[in-house]
Design a protein around this motif. Structure first.
Motif, PDB file in Angstrom:
ATOM      1  N   ALA A  59      -7.006 -28.388 -41.331  1.00  0.00           N
ATOM      2  CA  ALA A  59      -7.009 -29.712 -40.400  1.00  0.00           C
ATOM      3  C   ALA A  59      -5.456 -30.314 -41.092  1.00  0.00           C
ATOM      4  O   ALA A  59      -5.146 -30.881 -40.489  1.00  0.00           O
ATOM      5  CB  ALA A  59      -7.960 -30.229 -41.821  1.00  0.00           C
ATOM      6  N   SER A  60      -4.945 -29.225 -41.661  1.00  0.00           N
ATOM      7  CA  SER A  60      -3.100 -30.261 -41.998  1.00  0.00           C
ATOM      8  C   SER A  60      -2.376 -29.394 -40.317  1.00  0.00           C
ATOM      9  O   SER A  60      -0.892 -30.463 -40.029  1.00  0.00           O
ATOM     10  CB  SER A  60      -2.810 -29.234 -42.500  1.00  0.00           C
ATOM     11  OG  SER A  60      -2.502 -27.905 -42.722  1.00  0.00           O
ATOM     12  N   ASP A  61      -3.527 -28.784 -39.771  1.00  0.00           N
ATOM     13  CA  ASP A  61      -2.567 -28.855 -39.068  1.00  0.00           C
ATOM     14  C   ASP A  61      -2.774 -29.751 -37.617  1.00  0.00           C
ATOM     15  O   ASP A  61      -2.342 -29.929 -36.472  1.00  0.00           O
ATOM     16  CB  ASP A  61      -2.836 -27.341 -38.081  1.00  0.00           C
ATOM     17  CG  ASP A  61      -2.488 -26.060 -38.618  1.00  0.00           C
ATOM     18  OD1 ASP A  61      -1.484 -26.256 -39.260  1.00  0.00           O
ATOM     19  OD2 ASP A  61      -3.097 -25.624 -39.183  1.00  0.00           O
ATOM     20  N   LEU A  62      -3.517 -30.098 -37.472  1.00  0.00           N
ATOM     21  CA  LEU A  62      -4.105 -31.435 -36.312  1.00  0.00           C
ATOM     22  C   LEU A  62      -2.976 -32.389 -36.108  1.00  0.00           C
ATOM     23  O   LEU A  62      -2.953 -32.372 -34.910  1.00  0.00           O
ATOM     24  CB  LEU A  62      -5.228 -32.458 -36.917  1.00  0.00           C
ATOM     25  CG  LEU A  62      -6.633 -31.911 -36.607  1.00  0.00           C
ATOM     26  CD1 LEU A  62      -7.790 -32.131 -38.015  1.00  0.00           C
ATOM     27  CD2 LEU A  62      -7.401 -31.774 -35.744  1.00  0.00           C
ATOM     28  N   ASP A  63      -2.025 -33.034 -36.779  1.00  0.00           N
ATOM     29  CA  ASP A  63      -1.390 -33.613 -36.420  1.00  0.00           C
ATOM     30  C   ASP A  63      -0.240 -32.707 -35.600  1.00  0.00           C
ATOM     31  O   ASP A  63      -0.445 -33.165 -34.382  1.00  0.00           O
ATOM     32  CB  ASP A  63      -0.446 -34.534 -37.619  1.00  0.00           C
ATOM     33  CG  ASP A  63      -0.619 -35.339 -37.861  1.00  0.00           C
ATOM     34  OD1 ASP A  63      -1.577 -35.610 -37.966  1.00  0.00           O
ATOM     35  OD2 ASP A  63      -0.204 -35.622 -39.481  1.00  0.00           O
ATOM     36  N   ARG A  64       0.192 -31.808 -36.054  1.00  0.00           N
ATOM     37  CA  ARG A  64       0.581 -30.982 -34.570  1.00  0.00           C
ATOM     38  C   ARG A  64       0.314 -30.280 -33.506  1.00  0.00           C
ATOM     39  O   ARG A  64       0.779 -30.490 -32.099  1.00  0.00           O
ATOM     40  CB  ARG A  64       1.236 -29.691 -35.354  1.00  0.00           C
ATOM     41  CG  ARG A  64       2.109 -28.592 -34.601  1.00  0.00           C
ATOM     42  CD  ARG A  64       2.539 -26.862 -35.521  1.00  0.00           C
ATOM     43  NE  ARG A  64       1.324 -26.126 -36.210  1.00  0.00           N
ATOM     44  CZ  ARG A  64       0.946 -25.307 -35.799  1.00  0.00           C
ATOM     45  NH1 ARG A  64       0.688 -25.485 -34.256  1.00  0.00           N
ATOM     46  NH2 ARG A  64      -0.778 -25.466 -36.442  1.00  0.00           N
ATOM     47  N   LEU A  65      -1.319 -30.392 -33.441  1.00  0.00           N
ATOM     48  CA  LEU A  65      -1.859 -29.764 -31.687  1.00  0.00           C
ATOM     49  C   LEU A  65      -1.620 -31.057 -31.182  1.00  0.00           C
ATOM     50  O   LEU A  65      -2.370 -30.868 -30.516  1.00  0.00           O
ATOM     51  CB  LEU A  65      -3.217 -29.166 -32.713  1.00  0.00           C
ATOM     52  CG  LEU A  65      -3.464 -28.056 -33.154  1.00  0.00           C
ATOM     53  CD1 LEU A  65      -4.968 -27.862 -33.907  1.00  0.00           C
ATOM     54  CD2 LEU A  65      -2.650 -27.320 -32.735  1.00  0.00           C
ATOM     55  N   PHE A  66      -2.272 -32.724 -32.175  1.00  0.00           N
ATOM     56  CA  PHE A  66      -2.218 -33.115 -31.508  1.00  0.00           C
ATOM     57  C   PHE A  66      -1.093 -34.089 -30.692  1.00  0.00           C
ATOM     58  O   PHE A  66      -0.873 -34.184 -29.186  1.00  0.00           O
ATOM     59  CB  PHE A  66      -2.408 -34.575 -32.174  1.00  0.00           C
ATOM     60  CG  PHE A  66      -3.989 -34.921 -31.948  1.00  0.00           C
ATOM     61  CD1 PHE A  66      -5.051 -35.708 -30.693  1.00  0.00           C
ATOM     62  CD2 PHE A  66      -5.141 -34.341 -33.293  1.00  0.00           C
ATOM     63  CE1 PHE A  66      -6.353 -35.267 -30.939  1.00  0.00           C
ATOM     64  CE2 PHE A  66      -6.472 -34.341 -33.175  1.00  0.00           C
ATOM     65  CZ  PHE A  66      -7.071 -34.878 -32.230  1.00  0.00           C
ATOM     66  N   GLN A  67       0.180 -33.486 -31.364  1.00  0.00           N
ATOM     67  CA  GLN A  67       1.385 -33.268 -30.690  1.00  0.00           C
ATOM     68  C   GLN A  67       1.323 -32.654 -29.306  1.00  0.00           C
ATOM     69  O   GLN A  67       2.278 -32.381 -27.893  1.00  0.00           O
ATOM     70  CB  GLN A  67       2.921 -33.160 -31.404  1.00  0.00           C
ATOM     71  CG  GLN A  67       3.891 -33.964 -31.026  1.00  0.00           C
ATOM     72  CD  GLN A  67       3.729 -35.228 -30.469  1.00  0.00           C
ATOM     73  OE1 GLN A  67       3.312 -35.873 -31.157  1.00  0.00           O
ATOM     74  NE2 GLN A  67       4.052 -35.649 -29.136  1.00  0.00           N
ATOM     75  N   GLU A  68       0.989 -31.005 -29.818  1.00  0.00           N
ATOM     76  CA  GLU A  68       1.538 -30.293 -28.850  1.00  0.00           C
ATOM     77  C   GLU A  68       0.468 -30.780 -27.886  1.00  0.00           C
ATOM     78  O   GLU A  68       0.667 -30.659 -26.099  1.00  0.00           O
ATOM     79  CB  GLU A  68       1.118 -29.361 -29.394  1.00  0.00           C
ATOM     80  CG  GLU A  68       1.746 -27.982 -29.912  1.00  0.00           C
ATOM     81  CD  GLU A  68       1.137 -27.028 -30.573  1.00  0.00           C
ATOM     82  OE1 GLU A  68       0.498 -25.796 -29.658  1.00  0.00           O
ATOM     83  OE2 GLU A  68       1.982 -26.376 -31.652  1.00  0.00           O
ATOM     84  N   LEU A  69      -0.779 -30.962 -28.109  1.00  0.00           N
ATOM     85  CA  LEU A  69      -1.901 -31.668 -26.339  1.00  0.00           C
ATOM     86  C   LEU A  69      -1.111 -32.908 -25.922  1.00  0.00           C
ATOM     87  O   LEU A  69      -1.010 -32.606 -25.011  1.00  0.00           O
ATOM     88  CB  LEU A  69      -3.146 -32.131 -26.899  1.00  0.00           C
ATOM     89  CG  LEU A  69      -4.462 -33.368 -26.338  1.00  0.00           C
ATOM     90  CD1 LEU A  69      -4.520 -31.443 -25.233  1.00  0.00           C
ATOM     91  CD2 LEU A  69      -5.592 -33.450 -27.131  1.00  0.00           C
ATOM     92  N   ALA A  70      -0.469 -33.715 -26.616  1.00  0.00           N
ATOM     93  CA  ALA A  70       0.331 -34.937 -26.050  1.00  0.00           C
ATOM     94  C   ALA A  70       1.722 -34.620 -25.181  1.00  0.00           C
ATOM     95  O   ALA A  70       1.669 -34.957 -23.868  1.00  0.00           O
ATOM     96  CB  ALA A  70       0.498 -35.621 -26.950  1.00  0.00           C
ATOM     97  N   ASP A  71       2.162 -33.203 -25.841  1.00  0.00           N
ATOM     98  CA  ASP A  71       2.991 -33.105 -24.436  1.00  0.00           C
ATOM     99  C   ASP A  71       2.605 -31.778 -23.573  1.00  0.00           C
ATOM    100  O   ASP A  71       3.436 -30.894 -23.005  1.00  0.00           O
ATOM    101  CB  ASP A  71       4.408 -31.931 -25.636  1.00  0.00           C
ATOM    102  CG  ASP A  71       4.521 -32.745 -26.217  1.00  0.00           C
ATOM    103  OD1 ASP A  71       4.596 -34.007 -25.850  1.00  0.00           O
ATOM    104  OD2 ASP A  71       5.291 -32.470 -27.459  1.00  0.00           O
ATOM    105  N   ALA A  72       1.305 -31.332 -23.281  1.00  0.00           N
ATOM    106  CA  ALA A  72       1.162 -30.707 -22.374  1.00  0.00           C
ATOM    107  C   ALA A  72       0.645 -30.753 -21.181  1.00  0.00           C
ATOM    108  O   ALA A  72       0.602 -31.667 -21.178  1.00  0.00           O
ATOM    109  CB  ALA A  72      -0.533 -30.077 -22.963  1.00  0.00           C
ATOM    110  N   PRO A  73       1.972 -29.962 -20.418  1.00  0.00           N
ATOM    111  CA  PRO A  73       1.890 -30.336 -19.067  1.00  0.00           C
ATOM    112  C   PRO A  73       1.113 -30.619 -17.794  1.00  0.00           C
ATOM    113  O   PRO A  73       1.162 -31.646 -17.307  1.00  0.00           O
ATOM    114  CB  PRO A  73       3.279 -29.748 -18.737  1.00  0.00           C
ATOM    115  CG  PRO A  73       2.774 -28.311 -19.668  1.00  0.00           C
ATOM    116  CD  PRO A  73       2.214 -28.346 -20.292  1.00  0.00           C
ATOM    117  N   ASP A  74      -0.449 -29.962 -18.119  1.00  0.00           N
ATOM    118  CA  ASP A  74      -0.734 -29.961 -17.047  1.00  0.00           C
ATOM    119  C   ASP A  74      -2.595 -29.812 -17.965  1.00  0.00           C
ATOM    120  O   ASP A  74      -2.756 -29.010 -18.993  1.00  0.00           O
ATOM    121  CB  ASP A  74      -1.013 -29.193 -16.134  1.00  0.00           C
ATOM    122  CG  ASP A  74      -0.575 -27.951 -16.388  1.00  0.00           C
ATOM    123  OD1 ASP A  74      -0.757 -27.222 -17.194  1.00  0.00           O
ATOM    124  OD2 ASP A  74       0.265 -27.625 -15.685  1.00  0.00           O
TER     125      ASP A  74
END
Length: 217
Positions: A59-74
């Motif tokens: 659960a502590s990784d969710l912030d990082r993963l949501f940022q990765e999701l926002a940054d995903a180019p496609d």
């Protein structure tokens, strides 16, 4: 602010009642309306192991993963990020709960909605702080056409996991079916803020924008 608005809107809708809100000629609710899969549906071969995070996900990784999701180019590059977020959400920490979830998914696939609901009821009793249990039950209520009960469970999901775009999409779908299109548009826009690659939400926003502009859908 969105969570509060969403909660107030959902509460009001839930109080209006669930069944009978659609005209007889309306298309019945189906899984095709929903973006998210029902998760694993393979028959469990004996007691199901707990779903465990991959590569140290927690659960502590969710912030990082949501940022990765926002940054995903496609959308393609977002697929593994979405999968890891959903894996965290699905992790209950209980083999019993995992087994109930798998069997409820099987029951949904087999259109045994009464059985699926009984299993989901057991999940939320065993794990009252497990957001995915309420999300599963909300899906079943939706398929039963019980929108009031679905909305109550969506409220609970979003209280436990405010970034759960799947539950939020479900609320948007219900709002749209009830012709509350302004609220549906805001809801789907929030889905896209959280997951810019949610294709069903993007299509809904485009259609609702066109209708608001008087172009028709």
């Amino acid at each position: 602010m969105f969570a509060l608005t969403c909660s107030l809107s959902a509460s009001a809708l839930a109080q209006e009642g669930g069944r009978g809100v659609l005209p007889p000629e309306a298309t019945p609710p189906s899984m095709d309306d929903l973006d998210a899969p029902t998760t694993e549906v393979e028959p469990p071969g004996g007691p199901a192991p707990a779903i465990t995070p991959q590569d140290g996900d927690s659960a502590s990784d969710l912030d990082r993963l949501f940022q990765e999701l926002a940054d995903a180019p496609d959308a393609r590059s977002a697929i593994p990020v979405v999968a890891r977020i959903q894996r965290i959400w699905m992790t209950s920490g209980s083999a019993t709960v995992d087994l109930l979830m798998r069997r409820s998914a099987l029951a949904i696939k087999g259109q045994q909605l009464g059985l699926a609901l009984d299993l989901a009821d057991m999940v939320v009793r065993f794990a009252p702080d497990y957001a995915e249990g309420y999300n599963r039950r909300a899906t079943i209520h939706y398929l039963n056409g019980d929108f009031g009960a679905a909305i109550k469970d969506i409220e609970r999901v979003l209280a436990l996991e405010p970034r759960h775009w799947g539950a939020m999409s479900g609320l948007g779908i219900i709002l749209r079916r009830l012709d509350r299109e302004d609220e549906a548009l805001v809801t789907f826009q929030e889905v896209l803020r959280l997951n810019p690659h949610a294709q069903n939400a993007r299509k809904a926003v485009e259609a609702l924008d066109k209708k608001a502009e008087g172009q028709g859908i």
